[in-house]
Scaffold this motif. Sequence first.
Motif, PDB file in Angstrom:
ATOM      1  N   VAL A   1       0.817  -1.224   0.000  1.00  0.00           N
ATOM      2  CA  VAL A   1       0.000   0.000   0.000  1.00  0.00           C
ATOM      3  C   VAL A   1       0.848   1.270   0.000  1.00  0.00           C
ATOM      4  CG1 VAL A   1      -0.351  -0.378   2.486  1.00  0.00           C
ATOM      5  CG2 VAL A   1      -1.720   1.320   1.322  1.00  0.00           C
TER       6      VAL A   1
ATOM      7  N   TYR B   1       1.966   3.665   6.928  1.00  0.00           N
ATOM      8  CA  TYR B   1       1.621   2.297   6.553  1.00  0.00           C
ATOM      9  C   TYR B   1       2.836   1.379   6.598  1.00  0.00           C
ATOM     10  CZ  TYR B   1      -3.273   2.384   5.073  1.00  0.00           C
ATOM     11  OH  TYR B   1      -4.635   2.410   5.061  1.00  0.00           O
TER      12      TYR B   1
ATOM     13  N   TYR C   1      -6.103  -5.411   4.459  1.00  0.00           N
ATOM     14  CA  TYR C   1      -5.654  -5.060   3.117  1.00  0.00           C
ATOM     15  C   TYR C   1      -6.773  -4.381   2.336  1.00  0.00           C
ATOM     16  CZ  TYR C   1      -3.998  -5.959  -1.664  1.00  0.00           C
ATOM     17  OH  TYR C   1      -3.622  -5.846  -2.960  1.00  0.00           O
TER      18      TYR C   1
ATOM     19  N   SER D   1      -7.371  -0.810   3.126  1.00  0.00           N
ATOM     20  CA  SER D   1      -6.369   0.097   2.573  1.00  0.00           C
ATOM     21  C   SER D   1      -6.618   0.349   1.093  1.00  0.00           C
ATOM     22  CB  SER D   1      -4.950  -0.409   2.832  1.00  0.00           C
ATOM     23  OG  SER D   1      -4.811  -1.743   2.467  1.00  0.00           O
TER      24      SER D   1
ATOM     25  N   VAL E   1      -8.422   4.742   6.924  1.00  0.00           N
ATOM     26  CA  VAL E   1      -7.031   4.811   7.389  1.00  0.00           C
ATOM     27  C   VAL E   1      -6.989   4.786   8.908  1.00  0.00           C
ATOM     28  CG1 VAL E   1      -5.035   6.338   7.540  1.00  0.00           C
ATOM     29  CG2 VAL E   1      -6.120   5.939   5.333  1.00  0.00           C
TER      30      VAL E   1
ATOM     31  N   ASN F   1      -7.833   1.308  10.187  1.00  0.00           N
ATOM     32  CA  ASN F   1      -6.739   0.403   9.859  1.00  0.00           C
ATOM     33  C   ASN F   1      -5.540   0.594  10.794  1.00  0.00           C
ATOM     34  OD1 ASN F   1      -6.197  -1.713   8.224  1.00  0.00           O
ATOM     35  ND2 ASN F   1      -5.930  -0.524   6.356  1.00  0.00           N
TER      36      ASN F   1
END
Lengths: 559, 201
Positions: free
Chosen positions: A186, A252, A266, A269, A315, A318
């Motif tokens: 990413v 990240y 995943y 992202s 984001v 995550n």
Amino acid sequence: MPTASAANSESLPAESPVTRPSQKGVATQRQTIDASCRQPVLAFFASSIIWLLAGSLFGLLASLKMHYPGLLADYHWLTFGRVRPVHLNLVAYGWGAMAAVGTMMWLMCRLSRTRLRYPALPVISCLVWNVGVLVGTVELLIGHSNGIEWLEFPTYAALIIFLAFGLVVVWTAITFGERKEPHVYVSQWYIMGAIFWFPWLYATTNILLMAIPINGMSEAPITGVTQASVNWWYGHNALGVWFTPIGLATIYYLLPKVLGRPIHSYYLSILGFWTFALFYNWAGAHHLISGPIPAWLVTVSAVASMMMIIPVSTVAINHHMTMRGFFDVLRFSPTLRFVTAGAMCYTLVSIQGSLMSLRSINEPTHFTHYTIAHAHLGLYAFFTMVMFGAVYYIVPRLTGREWGSSNLIRVHFWGTFLGVMMMFVVLTIGGLIQGFELNQATESWHELVDDQGLWEGTRRFCFGYEDSQTGEIVGGFQQQSGAVPFMTVMKGTIMWLKLRSVSGVLMLAGHVAFGILFFLNLTGLGLSRRRRGPALFKEDQQRYAELISGTQPETQDLP
Amino acid sequence: MNHGTLIFVGVFLTFSSAWLGLVFFPYQQLGSITPQVDEVTGAVNPAPYSGVELVGRKVYIDEGCHYCHSQQVRGGYWNADLKRGWGPRRTVPLDYVNDNPALLGTMRTGPDLINIGARQPSDEWHYLHLYNPQITSEASIMPPYSFLFERRPIQGDPSPDALPLKGKWAPEPGFEIVPNDRGRALVAYLKSLDRTFDVQK
């Protein structure tokens, strides 16, 4: 599972225990890659830190001049209107962009599992870049400005920076093209987006707005308010398609790397990246709400800004889920602490930014110090903090030396973090009062608070009060007010501006500590004792290793 | 997402869409505006800048006046700019057709200036204010621009454009303060800032 020190006993200290015995070759490969990046990345970092120190000095001077207008006022090259753009351009194109380039090149090499080709060329690019920033700064100080915010540097200085940047872009793309790692992580998507978007943005705006100077006046292809639209398309996107993607790419990478566990999801992202790519580009025109431009332009930008909540939430979720259960590590790892602070501020600044695109919120806060607070929350509390974290992680791997002093790192972290938080709080409060008084308030907040005390004064400021004779509500916010005299509004901001200068001193102190640490690391002065592990806030390598070794073996290690 | 091509095409398309929306379409819509000519008086609005006003505009830009002064009268919900007396109407794209670059501004540390020429037509006020803003506005935090002026010995009669400075602001006897070329140009530009004309439909 081996700890950091065991896996790297012969090599560089690592914060992450991700290297497993089955991947012994990986450690060697990493050393080869790091060695190839060493010169250009260190050159970019060293330059960026020098510009950071210079830029923050100019920032502090500009801040002081706002409440001591007579300070150094007889020197025309130090007048407020020149010092302020010098501050912005130095921290944006000197510090921010150069630190981003150093980080980006190293990340791309590591993630592509390939060494940097012909590292001498990016070093030249770094030198050229420095020339561009230097001549641009000198031009601003002697009084040659373009008058377009974020693009004040004269066109030829911008061209020098563009050429240097172009070379770096080509180098990063070549590195990506020669990747040995089949999986594209990413961070690489964000980097590929950024290196494509930003040159396009920088070139088109410079051509459209400046073109060629004729007789000292620029003859631009477009004039009038269309320029303002292009200007804010640029101003907003410089953050949106360059600083933010590089900052996110770094988070990240570093979060999973330091913690030794994969990123939470995943698919989140992917969703985050594409919604980010789609919406951020469109957000610029909300800088001109209620201004002299077509309403549809502002509306599409406000919609795009609100839609940014999607990529920002993905984001945030995550990163938070990746960190969950590992917040204890923050007490140890400087890299993680800087990066986490930055990541949290990214969520904060983005949600604030989306709300600021709403007309009802934008109208009072535009043209006030509230916007300055928002800008520093984005470019400093988010982006700069993440870059600090990246420098703490990358540099020891390039020089082979750990950081000299945990105490100096502590000064750096708390100076910059408390400094920027203080700046955010005081300018937000001061800016809100300023904006309300300029627009809807009917009485001065400071005068009401002097009379009635903080609570009752603020209540009357916002909602008015009941007149004892008529029983009607008087005061409070009203449409078409403009009742507080301008000088009263301005006087009310001074207290907050003085507090802002204090926060600037804190941040500058942090930067000086950072500069000393970097200089010592680069030169190896005073670092005769080689550490056994990474420099930590708490010198307890064993406990640190325990904390991050509880993680499950990864399905996919980050290179 | 392991395809470089997919990423490339995606980032190209997303960025082109925004370029069309925020750069190309506004240019299509606003790029062809021309100054309006009054049918009765023949006056051109907004009037083109004279040479000295353009030089003054460059001084305005180089000294960064636009970092503290906006040049736009806003409308909007709260709509307080008109009440502040910053103009008789909100500003429209027509007002900026001669401006390159347009100096809309982002900050109001000081008041809006798009109609300062109409609000404050006095040369003397502008010169005193630029020499030291605290002469005309005691609490002002605007920096003094003494470098737009010249301090010189009086030869013969005092110059007609010497600043009428009194008290602590006065130069020592035998000297006078006069604006230099940049100072004069800047004041000429400030006085040209007047967008009070009526916009014809």
